[in-house]
Motif scaffolding. Structure first.
Motif, PDB file in Angstrom:
ATOM      1  N   CYS A  94       4.835   9.893  -7.037  1.00  0.00           N
ATOM      2  CA  CYS A  94       5.905  10.056  -8.010  1.00  0.00           C
ATOM      3  C   CYS A  94       5.315  10.399  -9.374  1.00  0.00           C
ATOM      4  O   CYS A  94       5.798  11.296 -10.067  1.00  0.00           O
ATOM      5  N   HIS A  95       4.267   9.702  -9.755  1.00  0.00           N
ATOM      6  CA  HIS A  95       3.603   9.962 -11.034  1.00  0.00           C
ATOM      7  C   HIS A  95       3.046  11.385 -11.074  1.00  0.00           C
ATOM      8  O   HIS A  95       3.186  12.092 -12.077  1.00  0.00           O
ATOM      9  N   THR A  96       2.449  11.804  -9.970  1.00  0.00           N
ATOM     10  CA  THR A  96       1.913  13.168  -9.882  1.00  0.00           C
ATOM     11  C   THR A  96       3.030  14.191 -10.033  1.00  0.00           C
ATOM     12  O   THR A  96       2.881  15.175 -10.765  1.00  0.00           O
ATOM     13  N   TYR A  97       4.151  13.965  -9.363  1.00  0.00           N
ATOM     14  CA  TYR A  97       5.278  14.892  -9.465  1.00  0.00           C
ATOM     15  C   TYR A  97       5.856  14.923 -10.874  1.00  0.00           C
ATOM     16  O   TYR A  97       6.256  15.975 -11.361  1.00  0.00           O
TER      17      TYR A  97
ATOM     18  N   THR B  34       0.837  -1.202   0.000  1.00  0.00           N
ATOM     19  CA  THR B  34       0.000   0.000   0.000  1.00  0.00           C
ATOM     20  C   THR B  34       0.868   1.248   0.000  1.00  0.00           C
ATOM     21  O   THR B  34       0.623   2.196  -0.759  1.00  0.00           O
ATOM     22  N   ARG B  35       1.897   1.248   0.814  1.00  0.00           N
ATOM     23  CA  ARG B  35       2.816   2.395   0.893  1.00  0.00           C
ATOM     24  C   ARG B  35       3.535   2.589  -0.435  1.00  0.00           C
ATOM     25  O   ARG B  35       3.683   3.719  -0.912  1.00  0.00           O
ATOM     26  N   ILE B  36       3.991   1.509  -1.031  1.00  0.00           N
ATOM     27  CA  ILE B  36       4.683   1.594  -2.323  1.00  0.00           C
ATOM     28  C   ILE B  36       3.738   2.150  -3.384  1.00  0.00           C
ATOM     29  O   ILE B  36       4.110   3.030  -4.171  1.00  0.00           O
ATOM     30  N   THR B  37       2.515   1.654  -3.400  1.00  0.00           N
ATOM     31  CA  THR B  37       1.525   2.144  -4.367  1.00  0.00           C
ATOM     32  C   THR B  37       1.283   3.637  -4.158  1.00  0.00           C
ATOM     33  O   THR B  37       1.209   4.406  -5.123  1.00  0.00           O
ATOM     34  N   SER B  38       1.180   4.032  -2.914  1.00  0.00           N
ATOM     35  CA  SER B  38       0.977   5.447  -2.603  1.00  0.00           C
ATOM     36  C   SER B  38       2.157   6.288  -3.082  1.00  0.00           C
ATOM     37  O   SER B  38       1.978   7.346  -3.695  1.00  0.00           O
ATOM     38  N   LEU B  39       3.359   5.818  -2.828  1.00  0.00           N
ATOM     39  CA  LEU B  39       4.552   6.558  -3.258  1.00  0.00           C
ATOM     40  C   LEU B  39       4.670   6.597  -4.775  1.00  0.00           C
ATOM     41  O   LEU B  39       5.079   7.609  -5.345  1.00  0.00           O
TER      42      LEU B  39
END
Length: 97
Positions: free
Chosen positions: A39-42, A30-35
Motif C-alpha cells: 500500500c505504501h509503495t502504491y 506478516t501478511r498485514i505487514t506485507s500488504l
C-alpha cells in the motif's frame, strides 16, 4: 489414572491450540505487514504519477500559450502581406491608368 491422562491430553491440546493460534496470528501479522508495505509503495507511485501529470499539464499550458502567440504573429504577418498586396494593386492600377 484415566483422569490424569485426560487432563494431560487437554493440556497438550491447549498448548497446541495456543501455538497454532500464535502461528496463525503471526502469519496474519506478516501478511498485514506485507500488504501495508505494498500500500505504501502504491501511494508513493501515485504521488509520483500525480507530480508527473502536473508537470505535463504545466508544459501543455506553456506550449498552448506559445502556440497562441505564434498564431497572433502569423495573423499580423498575414495582415501585413494583404496590406502590401493592396498597395501593389493600387499602384499597378495607377500605372495602368
Amino acid at each position: 489414572i484415566v483422569v490424569g491422562n485426560l487432563e494431560r491430553q487437554i493440556q497438550d491440546l491447549r498448548k497446541k491450540l495456543e501455538s497454532n493460534d500464535g502461528s496463525v496470528s503471526e502469519g496474519l501479522r506478516t501478511r498485514i505487514t506485507s500488504l501495508e508495505a505494498k500500500c505504501h509503495t502504491y501511494e508513493e507511485q501515485l504521488e509520483t504519477e500525480v507530480r508527473e501529470r502536473q508537470k505535463a499539464l504545466r508544459n501543455v499550458r506553456s506550449l498552448e500559450k506559445r502556440l497562441r502567440e505564434a498564431g497572433i504573429v502569423v495573423e499580423e504577418a498575414q495582415k501585413q502581406v494583404n496590406s502590401y498586396r493592396e498597395q501593389v494593386q493600387y499602384y499597378n492600377n495607377r500605372i495602368s491608368n
